[in-house]
Design an enzyme around this catalytic site. Sequence first.
Site, PDB file in Angstrom:
ATOM      1  CG  ASP A  18      42.014  48.933  39.745  1.00  0.00           C
ATOM      2  OD1 ASP A  18      41.898  48.232  38.729  1.00  0.00           O
ATOM      3  OD2 ASP A  18      42.801  49.896  39.816  1.00  0.00           O
ATOM      4  CD  GLU A 225      46.963  44.368  36.041  1.00  0.00           C
ATOM      5  OE1 GLU A 225      47.923  45.081  36.344  1.00  0.00           O
ATOM      6  OE2 GLU A 225      46.129  44.703  35.178  1.00  0.00           O
TER       7      GLU A 225
HETATM    8  O1  FUB Z   1      44.442  50.849  38.145  1.00  0.00           O
HETATM    9  C1  FUB Z   1      45.817  50.724  37.861  1.00  0.00           C
HETATM   10  C2  FUB Z   1      46.145  49.313  37.539  1.00  0.00           C
HETATM   11  O2  FUB Z   1      45.369  48.881  36.429  1.00  0.00           O
HETATM   12  C3  FUB Z   1      45.804  48.331  38.622  1.00  0.00           C
HETATM   13  O3  FUB Z   1      46.724  48.318  39.664  1.00  0.00           O
HETATM   14  C4  FUB Z   1      45.726  47.083  37.835  1.00  0.00           C
HETATM   15  O4  FUB Z   1      45.152  46.015  38.507  1.00  0.00           O
HETATM   16  C5  FUB Z   1      44.960  47.542  36.622  1.00  0.00           C
HETATM   17  O5  FUB Z   1      43.572  47.549  36.851  1.00  0.00           O
END
Ligand code: FUB
Length: 327
Positions: A18, A225
């Site tokens: 991320d 997301e």
């Molecule tokens: O790293 C945890 C979660 O996985 C993140 O918040 C999302 O965007 C995905 O990458």
Amino acid sequence: MRRENERKPLVKNIYTADPSAHVFNGKIYIYPSHDVELDIPDDDDGEQYKMEDYHVLSMDSLDSECVDNGLALSYKDVPWVSRQMWAPDAIYVNGKYYLVFPAKDKDDIFRIGVAESDSPTGPFTPQENYIEGSYSIDPAVLLDDDGRIYCYYGGLWGGQLEMWQSGKFNPDEKRPSGDDKALGPMFAEFSGDMTHFITTPKNLTILDEKGEPLKASDEDRRYFEGPWMNKFNGKYYLSYSTGTTHYLCYAVGDMPDGPFTYKGRIMEPVLGWTTHHSILQIDGEWYIFYHDCELSGGVTHERCVKYTRLDMDSDGNIKTIFPYDHQ
Ligand code: FUB
């Protein structure tokens, strides 16, 4: 010609994901999640992502070694946090560096918090409580040309975004499906001192080419997301992950809070389930920072951050990246 360290894990001593990349004082700083090695099965709530702290990475230039600057903030030092420090971002404003991060509060509800430092690498001092009215995950912060600070955030499934559709937390809330309008990322404006939201958070809309909101069933294009925002030539470029279909896509709007019109795919799927990125202009060229699971041989929660060049044509259209092509 690819650069020597392009499309390769930037650090190998820890697992990272991320990546939110920024240039501060001429140097590249990357604010990633710090993945924890764990031998547990994956589930849709993301229990396998048990991150406990943040480390900031830095590079003098795109060709330099990437340095892990050590512990910047631990969940143990944040009074409101119980667990799962997920994808952060950072911003420099008021002469301070602010780390903006999601984590679960003592009721196991994802919230967004802020911590500050005089240094881009921390250590960061957290605010006592999370940002009032915040929820869900994956904050990305834009400092607009007029000095206003916008926060884009939210993630489906384990990110709990669907659970807030009524305005109150309801773990049993029905997920949008079929022809239902897809949820977009959340949007709120931060106060200048980064202590609270000065607008009521709202859900943003992504439209298709006919001007209709994307549907929940349109999993190749709808938001899941990992929002990121770039302002380019007066337009707002919202990019994000489609989650279940593993694409990075983008949509463009005239205003920071949309509506945005879907434009296309930025990156084809990487090795691993999640896909999450940031986009940054360095010396007039565009780069995307992203992650895959190459370093762990494909373990979904043991990821590694990478970067590669991103090409945009003169009309502002982004060319799709095939992350494993050899050209
Ligand atoms: O790293 C945890 C979660 O996985 C993140 O918040 C999302 O965007 C995905 O990458």
